[in-house]
Design a protein around this motif. Structure first.
Motif, PDB file in Angstrom:
ATOM      1  N   HIS A 223      -7.656   8.812  10.257  1.00  0.00           N
ATOM      2  CA  HIS A 223      -7.118   8.123  10.611  1.00  0.00           C
ATOM      3  C   HIS A 223      -5.791   7.742  10.026  1.00  0.00           C
ATOM      4  O   HIS A 223      -4.924   7.013   9.504  1.00  0.00           O
ATOM      5  N   CYS A 233     -10.636   0.379  14.151  1.00  0.00           N
ATOM      6  CA  CYS A 233     -10.339  -0.235  13.199  1.00  0.00           C
ATOM      7  C   CYS A 233      -8.964  -1.268  12.579  1.00  0.00           C
ATOM      8  O   CYS A 233      -7.521  -0.534  13.291  1.00  0.00           O
ATOM      9  N   VAL A 235      -7.519  -1.700  10.278  1.00  0.00           N
ATOM     10  CA  VAL A 235      -6.877  -0.878   8.651  1.00  0.00           C
ATOM     11  C   VAL A 235      -4.798  -0.221   9.355  1.00  0.00           C
ATOM     12  O   VAL A 235      -4.420   0.806  10.562  1.00  0.00           O
ATOM     13  N   HIS A 239      -4.483   6.159   6.763  1.00  0.00           N
ATOM     14  CA  HIS A 239      -5.460   5.936   6.121  1.00  0.00           C
ATOM     15  C   HIS A 239      -6.309   7.298   5.958  1.00  0.00           C
ATOM     16  O   HIS A 239      -6.791   7.468   7.110  1.00  0.00           O
ATOM     17  N   HIS A 241     -10.871   6.997   5.301  1.00  0.00           N
ATOM     18  CA  HIS A 241     -11.888   6.261   4.726  1.00  0.00           C
ATOM     19  C   HIS A 241     -12.976   7.386   3.944  1.00  0.00           C
ATOM     20  O   HIS A 241     -13.757   8.079   4.367  1.00  0.00           O
TER      21      HIS A 241
HETATM   22 ZN   LIG Z   1      -9.989   3.227   9.322  1.00  0.00          ZN
END
Ligand SMILES: [Zn+2]
Length: 410
Positions: A223, A233, A235, A239, A241
């Motif tokens: 992402h 998502c 967050v 980032h 996962h």
């Molecule tokens: Zn994410």
């Protein structure tokens, strides 16, 4: 079915159940499963929910032990009594399996692991009622806990007794994997001939991913945007996962079953941009969801395997003229060390590296001379600022007084 790790009449063997579930077992020269070993490994996989890769390692260790029992005609009971002889054999036999330790006898850490598997196997067989419990006296001795560190002793208790393994080699600290230095990493980056390898080196160095985790990454795990809400998502910030998947065709797998989120910085993003561009030039990679794929060697466009990358890292180390070959884990070790050096709290390092236990994180804490000095100076500064006038006066006196002999030397 698939087999490997041939070991004198007993071998580890991959078993696929009719419903598609898989685990590793031990078979004999007639391709029959060795019953107690099979029950142990089956329960490990499905009763205790351990990973298929764990049963593979355990089956390999157990096959070695059972081969020794079989070739020397020892029953399991006698083998337990004479386990020291097996330890001696391990210490003097070179490893046949290809890898970093090939041709050398295994180190104490490795031998201790084999012995731990053997003990687990015996405990399981005793619990099944297949072997008499008296065999455990050959494997364990009763010891009290007075020499254990305080944090391992139950609180407020008197002396406790525990079962301590009788056979265990002293593992030296140097058995820990060493951290790669920044100079080594930079030399590898220079020696790399493609952006895929550079991006992977950057991911391992800055994010500390295990090699299996990095090569198991799918494009949908990245992402690399400010807001990933469009991808479902919540967050914030770029980032990735780390997701545990069992069935990766390249045998890359995240060790921990707990998914974790790892924030990504601008350097990683920049290298990913370059790699994405390079990846486009390989049409076979188009349909593959894995991030790291073969771009230059067959099978083109297929996910890169951990063993292929390890080999690549060895040849890059040679190209870069490094004094020692760098293993992927040395880069992860460097991340952990750098984070603790940078003052990152150990619980944060633990979360980023995805350690189940903080004791795994503690091996990355190597206090440097500079950090030791900082700690002592911090205590000095504290004692002066606390307004303890007596300390302050004493310190002033000590600093200004001429150093005439006080009589007592130090
Ligand atoms: Zn994410």
């Amino acid at each position: 079915m698939q087999n490997c790790l041939v070991s004198g009449g007993r071998r580890a063997f991959r078993i696929e159940l009719p419903d598609g579930r898989r685990y590793w077992s031990v078979i004999d020269e007639n391709y029959d499963a060795v019953e107690l070993a099979d029950r142990f490994l089956f329960d490990l996989r499905f009763g205790r929910d351990r990973a298929e890769s764990t049963t593979r390692v355990y089956a390999g260790e157990l096959a070695r032990f059972l081969a020794w029992c079989a070739t020397s005609g020892r029953s399991l009971e006698v083998a337990a009594q004479e386990l020291s002889r097996f330890v001696l054999l391990l210490r003097t036999t070179a490893t046949e399996r290809p890898g970093a330790g090939q041709g050398r006898s295994p180190g104490p850490g490795r031998i201790n692991h084999v012995l731990a598997v053997v003990r687990e196997f015996y405990k399981h067989s005793v619990a099944l009622g297949a072997i008499d419990a008296s065999v455990l006296a050959s494997l364990y001795e009763v010891a009290d806990d007075r020499f254990l560190p305080a944090e391992l002793r139950p609180e407020g208790s008197g002396l406790r007794y525990r079962a301590a393994p009788r056979h265990r080699l002293r593992a030296s600290r140097s058995a820990q994997p060493e951290a790669a230095s920044q100079a080594e990493w930079e030399a590898l980056l220079e020696a790399a001939t493609c952006w895929r390898d550079r991006f992977l080196l950057v991911v391992l160095w800055f994010l500390g991913l295990r090699i299996g985790e990095a090569l198991g990454l799918r494009r949908c795990d990245l992402h690399f945007v400010e807001h990933a809400t469009g991808m479902g998502c919540g967050v914030e910030g770029p980032h990735l996962h780390v997701v545990h998947r069992e069935d990766n065709p390249n045998h890359a797998s995240a060790k921990s079953r707990n998914e974790r989120v790892v924030p990504v910085g601008p350097i990683v993003l920049a290298y990913y941009d370059r790699y994405s561009h390079e990846r486009l030039s390989c049409p076979q990679a188009d349909g593959c969801d894995f991030v790291f794929v073969n771009l230059f060697h067959a099978p083109l466009g297929r996910p890169m395997s951990p063993s292929a990358f390890r080999q690549r890292l060895r040849s890059l180390s040679r190209r870069a003229g490094l004094a020692r070959p760098v293993h992927p884990h040395m880069l992860r070790h460097a991340t952990g060390t750098q984070m603790t050096e940078a003052g990152v709290a150990i619980d944060v390092v633990q979360a980023l590296l995805g350690h189940g236990s903080i004791t795994s994180t503690q091996i990355y804490v190597h206090p440097s001379a500079a950090r030791l000095r900082q700690a002592v100076e911090a205590v000095e500064a504290l004692s002066v600022t606390r307004n303890h006038s007596k300390t302050t006066e004493h310190v002033k006196k000590a600093r200004t007084a001429p150093t005439k002999g006080d009589g007592d030397g130090h």
